[in-house]
Design a protein around this motif. Structure first.
Motif, PDB file in Angstrom:
ATOM      1  N   GLY A 168      71.374  33.295  60.240  1.00 52.48           N
ATOM      2  CA  GLY A 168      71.578  34.581  59.920  1.00 52.48           C
ATOM      3  C   GLY A 168      71.709  34.495  58.518  1.00 52.48           C
ATOM      4  O   GLY A 168      71.842  35.856  57.853  1.00 52.48           O
ATOM      5  N   THR A 169      71.772  33.650  57.610  1.00 53.71           N
ATOM      6  CA  THR A 169      71.904  33.721  56.185  1.00 53.71           C
ATOM      7  C   THR A 169      70.738  34.395  55.557  1.00 53.71           C
ATOM      8  O   THR A 169      70.932  35.526  54.766  1.00 53.71           O
ATOM      9  CB  THR A 169      72.105  32.422  55.507  1.00 53.71           C
ATOM     10  N   TYR A 170      69.460  34.299  55.997  1.00 60.61           N
ATOM     11  CA  TYR A 170      68.207  34.903  55.715  1.00 60.61           C
ATOM     12  C   TYR A 170      67.650  35.685  57.018  1.00 60.61           C
ATOM     13  O   TYR A 170      67.707  35.032  58.058  1.00 60.61           O
ATOM     14  CB  TYR A 170      67.257  34.101  54.938  1.00 60.61           C
ATOM     15  N   THR A 171      67.040  36.731  56.687  1.00 58.84           N
ATOM     16  CA  THR A 171      66.560  37.194  57.948  1.00 58.84           C
ATOM     17  C   THR A 171      65.338  37.041  57.774  1.00 58.84           C
ATOM     18  O   THR A 171      64.426  37.320  59.097  1.00 58.84           O
ATOM     19  CB  THR A 171      66.732  38.722  57.665  1.00 58.84           C
ATOM     20  N   ALA A 172      64.365  36.355  56.906  1.00 59.18           N
ATOM     21  CA  ALA A 172      63.092  36.128  56.983  1.00 59.18           C
ATOM     22  C   ALA A 172      62.739  35.093  55.733  1.00 59.18           C
ATOM     23  O   ALA A 172      63.193  35.463  54.612  1.00 59.18           O
ATOM     24  CB  ALA A 172      62.193  37.208  57.055  1.00 59.18           C
ATOM     25  N   ALA A 173      61.535  34.173  55.843  1.00 59.76           N
ATOM     26  CA  ALA A 173      61.039  33.505  54.777  1.00 59.76           C
ATOM     27  C   ALA A 173      59.283  33.411  55.081  1.00 59.76           C
ATOM     28  O   ALA A 173      59.247  32.875  56.323  1.00 59.76           O
ATOM     29  CB  ALA A 173      61.766  31.940  54.856  1.00 59.76           C
ATOM     30  N   PHE A 174      58.746  34.035  54.072  1.00 62.29           N
ATOM     31  CA  PHE A 174      57.359  33.653  54.182  1.00 62.29           C
ATOM     32  C   PHE A 174      56.499  33.950  53.014  1.00 62.29           C
ATOM     33  O   PHE A 174      56.962  34.394  51.892  1.00 62.29           O
ATOM     34  CB  PHE A 174      56.775  35.199  55.011  1.00 62.29           C
ATOM     35  N   PRO A 175      55.252  33.319  52.805  1.00 62.36           N
ATOM     36  CA  PRO A 175      54.612  33.609  51.576  1.00 62.36           C
ATOM     37  C   PRO A 175      53.716  34.882  51.902  1.00 62.36           C
ATOM     38  O   PRO A 175      53.565  35.493  52.834  1.00 62.36           O
ATOM     39  CB  PRO A 175      53.453  32.326  51.840  1.00 62.36           C
ATOM     40  N   LEU A 176      53.430  35.245  50.638  1.00 60.84           N
ATOM     41  CA  LEU A 176      52.748  36.748  50.530  1.00 60.84           C
ATOM     42  C   LEU A 176      51.254  36.765  50.869  1.00 60.84           C
ATOM     43  O   LEU A 176      50.494  35.932  50.520  1.00 60.84           O
ATOM     44  CB  LEU A 176      52.875  37.436  49.293  1.00 60.84           C
ATOM     45  N   HIS A 177      50.880  37.704  51.642  1.00 64.07           N
ATOM     46  CA  HIS A 177      49.614  38.083  51.559  1.00 64.07           C
ATOM     47  C   HIS A 177      48.958  38.450  50.229  1.00 64.07           C
ATOM     48  O   HIS A 177      49.650  38.909  49.313  1.00 64.07           O
ATOM     49  CB  HIS A 177      49.039  39.168  52.330  1.00 64.07           C
ATOM     50  N   ASP A 178      47.695  38.154  49.722  1.00 68.64           N
ATOM     51  CA  ASP A 178      47.152  38.388  48.519  1.00 68.64           C
ATOM     52  C   ASP A 178      46.621  39.868  48.301  1.00 68.64           C
ATOM     53  O   ASP A 178      46.524  40.043  47.070  1.00 68.64           O
ATOM     54  CB  ASP A 178      46.115  37.454  48.227  1.00 68.64           C
ATOM     55  N   SER A 179      46.554  40.797  49.195  1.00 64.88           N
ATOM     56  CA  SER A 179      46.237  42.181  49.222  1.00 64.88           C
ATOM     57  C   SER A 179      46.322  42.741  50.425  1.00 64.88           C
ATOM     58  O   SER A 179      46.779  42.242  51.242  1.00 64.88           O
ATOM     59  CB  SER A 179      44.914  42.183  48.898  1.00 64.88           C
ATOM     60  N   ARG A 180      46.203  44.105  50.588  1.00 63.14           N
ATOM     61  CA  ARG A 180      46.313  44.847  51.670  1.00 63.14           C
ATOM     62  C   ARG A 180      44.944  44.548  52.357  1.00 63.14           C
ATOM     63  O   ARG A 180      43.960  44.593  51.738  1.00 63.14           O
ATOM     64  CB  ARG A 180      46.473  46.418  51.363  1.00 63.14           C
ATOM     65  N   TYR A 181      45.204  44.635  53.785  1.00 65.45           N
ATOM     66  CA  TYR A 181      43.951  44.320  54.374  1.00 65.45           C
ATOM     67  C   TYR A 181      42.682  45.372  54.374  1.00 65.45           C
ATOM     68  O   TYR A 181      41.380  44.880  54.681  1.00 65.45           O
ATOM     69  CB  TYR A 181      44.116  43.695  56.025  1.00 65.45           C
ATOM     70  N   TRP A 182      42.830  46.389  54.255  1.00 69.34           N
ATOM     71  CA  TRP A 182      42.040  47.472  54.033  1.00 69.34           C
ATOM     72  C   TRP A 182      41.385  47.912  52.757  1.00 69.34           C
ATOM     73  O   TRP A 182      40.428  48.601  52.640  1.00 69.34           O
ATOM     74  CB  TRP A 182      42.527  48.762  54.764  1.00 69.34           C
ATOM     75  N   THR A 183      41.946  47.222  51.763  1.00 65.79           N
ATOM     76  CA  THR A 183      41.306  47.186  50.439  1.00 65.79           C
ATOM     77  C   THR A 183      41.535  46.483  49.488  1.00 65.79           C
ATOM     78  O   THR A 183      42.540  45.520  49.889  1.00 65.79           O
ATOM     79  CB  THR A 183      41.775  48.812  49.660  1.00 65.79           C
ATOM     80  N   ARG A 184      40.648  46.102  48.587  1.00 64.72           N
ATOM     81  CA  ARG A 184      40.895  45.045  47.632  1.00 64.72           C
ATOM     82  C   ARG A 184      42.058  45.172  46.699  1.00 64.72           C
ATOM     83  O   ARG A 184      42.580  46.197  46.639  1.00 64.72           O
ATOM     84  CB  ARG A 184      39.613  44.757  46.663  1.00 64.72           C
ATOM     85  N   SER A 185      42.596  43.752  46.349  1.00 66.30           N
ATOM     86  CA  SER A 185      43.618  43.995  45.245  1.00 66.30           C
ATOM     87  C   SER A 185      43.274  44.766  43.947  1.00 66.30           C
ATOM     88  O   SER A 185      41.995  44.651  43.523  1.00 66.30           O
ATOM     89  CB  SER A 185      43.890  42.533  44.647  1.00 66.30           C
ATOM     90  N   ARG A 186      44.111  45.578  43.440  1.00 63.12           N
ATOM     91  CA  ARG A 186      43.815  46.310  42.197  1.00 63.12           C
ATOM     92  C   ARG A 186      43.705  45.377  40.974  1.00 63.12           C
ATOM     93  O   ARG A 186      42.916  45.471  40.011  1.00 63.12           O
ATOM     94  CB  ARG A 186      45.282  47.028  41.780  1.00 63.12           C
ATOM     95  N   ASP A 187      44.226  43.974  41.117  1.00 64.92           N
ATOM     96  CA  ASP A 187      44.001  43.034  39.850  1.00 64.92           C
ATOM     97  C   ASP A 187      42.606  42.394  40.217  1.00 64.92           C
ATOM     98  O   ASP A 187      42.410  41.695  40.944  1.00 64.92           O
ATOM     99  CB  ASP A 187      45.007  42.000  39.899  1.00 64.92           C
TER     100      ASP A 187
END
Length: 887
Positions: free
Chosen positions: A230-249
């Motif tokens: 319980g020291t950390y609640t989650a550990a994960f890499p990030l998705h590169d964008s939202r799935y319904w639209t492209r990244s703003r960058d």
């Protein structure tokens, strides 16, 4: 922002350093903020989250990409956990990682801290060298001549080229930090793909400790333990964008969006899968799974077509079913009185009450079934052999040719490093535990099934007139018992998973690969018994050890009489069992996979939906998704392999099983894709060059399927008794089935039935009277008064010999064809083998030329003034000349 930098020692673990503000147009922040990777109690400058970009995957400086995210929430044990986090994050910094913390006041729920991790070039290069990550050093100039004739026919099923092949093809070699100038490094920030970066960071996280040097408690190591305590609640890499639209960058790729658009939508079910993009985004391990699932689904198409043809054949020959006509006729079936099916509560009954089940049985119990059983034995071999070829091609295309198990041995499990001692668990004890569980489950399943069958049979017999003439006691028993069996299977699944994980954890496997293989074998053994025991019972035990009136056999010495088969055979009951369990599992599995994650995500993000979207950052969006756990991919494989068993082990009883599996898998591919891209956090990328232990399990089931289907046709189906009757016992010598039903039923004197077996008063139907002195039962025995009274007739032994001969002949024929087909089809396509040889040669040549050029430079720098001669070195090769044997 407060960021840990540099080396830490003693109690001086944190150094505060502010960052400059920058424009939000590119990566999402308009001003800096105060946040800490150490103690959360600190003063914070106000943050205007309205200026945050939802798609930001960078630190606040807009330059360093977020490779991993850790989250935690303070609670009553905050001091202990805070100390663990402080030590752990300090050690992460010591190995070169850079950290940035988002304070809880900046999160949408107001209580979650987020620690963002960035791996700089030096760290990535060092661990890429350790993990032997393959990277490009030259564009692949080998011509691709793999165009298929009439390729235009596949145009409707294709995806755009930039989706199917998102990256150029390169020659690759294991990264060597000392030779970094040998590789094609245009930009160090983008040289390693995001999936490779998060794999490297997770490798560090899983081995970094959180203990003080003076304590020496080596068990305190790894992000997995910190998540468990319980020291950390989650550990994960990030998705590169939202799935319904492209990244703003515009400079950032939106692979998640592309996967959802071209792969995860159901209306793309007829399109090919973008395996290269899946591999790029999720890693080779997940890519291999979807490649296997797609190939399995493609091969099911051929099995489904042949199975449907066999079913249609049974339907078209409906009117030729002479034995069913006899059962249904009043002259034959209406005049045959059958002995009671159970003691006391079951009365006498007429044969024509099983008319409908006899007709239904013919749909699956015909000559076409034998052909289909043989065909499926060959289909399984073709599937496995062609998969090996497909897998070999993927290994070449995905740079996995030299990915050997020895590389996995370098990646020890942290649990093994910290827990392993010289003491080993007793192997005999482990094996005994597994065998005891399996035997116990078999005994439990058979006893419960028999008990339910007996109870329901009585009830169904009593209320037969109420239920209707189309439902026999046998059919009602089979359907209701199958439904209850399915519910039991689903409940026991939960227990089996925990037991399998517990046993595997006790063994402390050395590597991740070894852990997965051990867990795979144990879990499959448990599930094999759980799902198939009832089918094996109906196919090979039910009706085989019944005895005869006056001398019935009872299960395990109890008062439960062994079940009898319907006069039309047990095959229809096996079909019913298979359809209910297989279909129920597939429907329930798809609902569970799609609905449960969606509901949990919907509930978990309920608070965030009340805020403006600008307050919902990329890491918060991903944090509210479900985690793709350790058994995520394992469960997917297990589901498909169990299905594979249904369509191979018992396919002789239900030719439509491949069709049901095909329909399910078309949905399964898109459901798995949808939940992976929309409902789950991005999994940590992992490499794998095959489907692992599942390959051997499939091979074993392929061999077992030949045996089980031969036994089903011989002992469960009535095919062999009918053929023996037609060729040897037809009284008129004609090649037809007239008189078969009367011939297959033996006669028993009602007065000889023991009192404990006779029906109670009022149990027999109204038409039964004292003038009826005999009843019939399904067997080949001499009648009362014969010198061999109630012993098996010679016809019984002829049928038994024919059954054994059929099994031996069919097994030998199928196995010979299987081995011949396996020998004829090489595991590696010839063009792939040639390209692998050529690429290896060219890689060696480039490395040689690189070393030669490097040596030239060194010699030119160290040339003495008094030496004017040119050093004798190997001449450079202006262009590649490939040896003929490597072509």
């Amino acid at each position: 922002m407060h960021r840990i930098t540099g080396k830490a020692g003693g109690d001086s673990l944190i150094e505060m350093s502010p960052t400059d503000s920058f424009n939000d147009d590119t990566n999402g922040y308009s001003q800096h903020a105060s946040c800490s990777t150490g103690s959360p109690q600190h003063e914070q400058s106000p943050i205007d989250k309205q200026q945050h970009s939802k798609d930001s995957v960078f630190f606040r400086d807009g330059e360093r990409m977020i490779d991993f995210v850790l989250s935690y929430v303070e609670d009553k044990d905050g001091e202990r956990k805070q100390e663990r986090r402080r030590l752990y994050e300090a050690n992460l910094v010591n190995v070169g990682l850079e950290l940035e913390t988002e304070d809880k006041s900046e999160s949408e729920d107001g209580k979650t801290f987020f620690v963002k991790i960035h791996a700089p070039w030096e760290v990535l290069a060092t661990y890429a060298d350790v993990l032997k990550v393959k990277v490009p050093f030259k564009a692949n100039d080998i011509p691709d001549n793999s165009d298929m004739p009439m390729n235009w026919l596949s145009t409707p099923f294709r995806l755009p080229e930039h989706i199917m092949h998102p990256e150029p093809d390169y020659f690759t070699a294991p990264f060597d930090k000392s030779k970094s100038d040998f590789f094609l490094i245009d930009d160090k920030e983008t040289f390693f793909s995001p999936s490779t970066r998060n794999r490297i960071v997770y490798y560090i996280l899983s081995r970094c400790s959180y203990y003080r040097d003076e304590c020496g408690d080596r068990d305190k190591k790894g992000i997995k333990r910190l998540l468990n305590n319980g020291t950390y609640t989650a550990a994960f890499p990030l998705h590169d964008s939202r799935y319904w639209t492209r990244s703003r960058d515009a400079n950032r790729e939106s692979d998640r969006y592309n996967l959802h658009k071209h792969w995860a939508r159901f209306f793309c079910f007829f399109k090919e899968q973008p395996l290269n993009l899946i591999r790029k985004y999720y890693g080779e391990k997940i890519g291999i799974y979807f490649a296997w699932l797609g190939f399995y689904t493609e091969m099911l198409l051929f099995a489904a077509i042949v199975g449907t043809i066999c079913f249609i054949y049974g339907f078209l020959t409906y009117d030729d079913n002479e034995w069913s006509k006899e059962i249904c006729s009043e002259e034959v079936g209406g005049n045959i009185v059958m002995c009671p099916l159970c003691d006391k509560k079951c009365g006498y009954w007429k044969l024509n009450t099983t008319c409908n089940s006899s007709w239904q049985s013919h749909l699956f119990d015909n000559v076409g079934t034998v052909f289909f059983a043989i065909f499926m034995g060959i289909w399984v071999t073709l599937f496995l052999e062609f998969w090996k070829r497909r897998q070999a091609r993927l290994e070449y295309e995905w740079d996995l040719v030299d990915f050997e198990e020895e590389q996995q041995q370098l990646q020890l499990r942290p649990e093994y490093e910290t827990k392993c001692t010289n003491r080993k668990l007793n192997r005999i004890t482990q094996i005994s535990l597994i065998i005891a569980c399996i035997i116990g489950v078999i005994a439990y399943r058979l006893a419960v099934y028999a008990a339910f069958a007996s109870i329901m049979k009585d009830s169904a017999t009593t209320n037969l007139q109420v239920v209707g003439p189309y439902i026999t006691p046998q059919l009602a028993t089979s359907v209701t018992a199958s439904c209850i069996n399915f519910v039991i299977i689903m409940i026991l699944n939960l227990m089996y998973e925990k037991v399998a994980v517990w046993i595997t954890d006790m063994e402390i496997p050395k590597t991740h690969l070894e852990y997965e293989n051990k867990l795979t074998v144990k879990m499959f053994l448990f599930q094999f018994v759980n799902y198939y025991s009832s089918c094996f019972y109906v196919a090979f035990f039910k009706g085989k050890f019944v005895g005869y009136p006056g001398k019935y056999e009872y299960m395990f010495g109890s008062k439960l009489r062994n079940e009898e088969c319907d006069p039309g055979g047990c095959l229809i009951e096996l079909t019913t069992q298979l359809v209910i369990v297989m279909t129920g599992k597939q429907v329930w599995g798809n609902i569970q996979e799609a609905l449960v994650p969606w509901l949990m995500n919907w509930w978990g993000s309920r608070k965030a939906r009340n805020h403006p979207e600008s307050l919902y950052s990329r890491w918060e969006q991903d944090h509210d998704l479900q985690g793709f756990g350790q058994l995520g991919l394992f469960d997917e494989y297990l589901e498909m392999v169990i299905q594979f068993g249904f369509i191979t082990l018992f396919v002789a009883s239900f030719p439509l099983a491949p069709l049901l599996a095909l329909i399910n898998n078309i949905i399964e591919v898109r459901v798995d894709a949808w939940k992976l891209t929309t409902q789950f956090r991005r999994p940590v990328a992992a490499k794998a060059h095959s489907i692992g232990a599942w390959q051997e399990i499939l091979n074993g089931m392929a061999v077992l399927s030949v045996v089980t289907n031969a036994f089903i046709v011989a002992f469960t189906s009535d095919m062999i008794p009918r053929l023996v009757y037609m060729y040897a016992y037809q009284p008129e010598g004609e090649m037809n089935m007239k008189g078969y039903i009367n011939n297959s039923l033996s006669v028993f004197n009602i007065s000889a039935i023991p009192l404990e077996n006779k029906p109670d008063d009022g149990e027999s139907p109204s038409w039964f009277n004292s003038s009826i002195t005999t009843c019939r039962y399904r067997d080949y025995r001499y009648p009362s008064g014969h010198e061999k009274e109630y012993h098996h007739t010679m016809q019984f032994w002829h049928i038994l010999a024919a059954k054994l001969a059929f099994i031996i002949i069919v097994e030998h024929v199928v196995f010979v064809v299987k081995f011949f087909v396996a020998w004829m089809i090489p595991d590696v396509p010839s063009d792939v083998r040639a390209r692998v040889k050529r690429e290896r040669y060219l890689v060696q040549e480039y490395l040689h030329n690189y070393e030669v050029e490097k040596l030239k430079i060194q010699l030119s720098q160290n040339t003495h003034d008094d030496c004017t001669c040119t050093p004798m070195i190997y001449p450079s090769i202006p262009k590649h000349e490939v040896l003929s044997e490597c072509l």
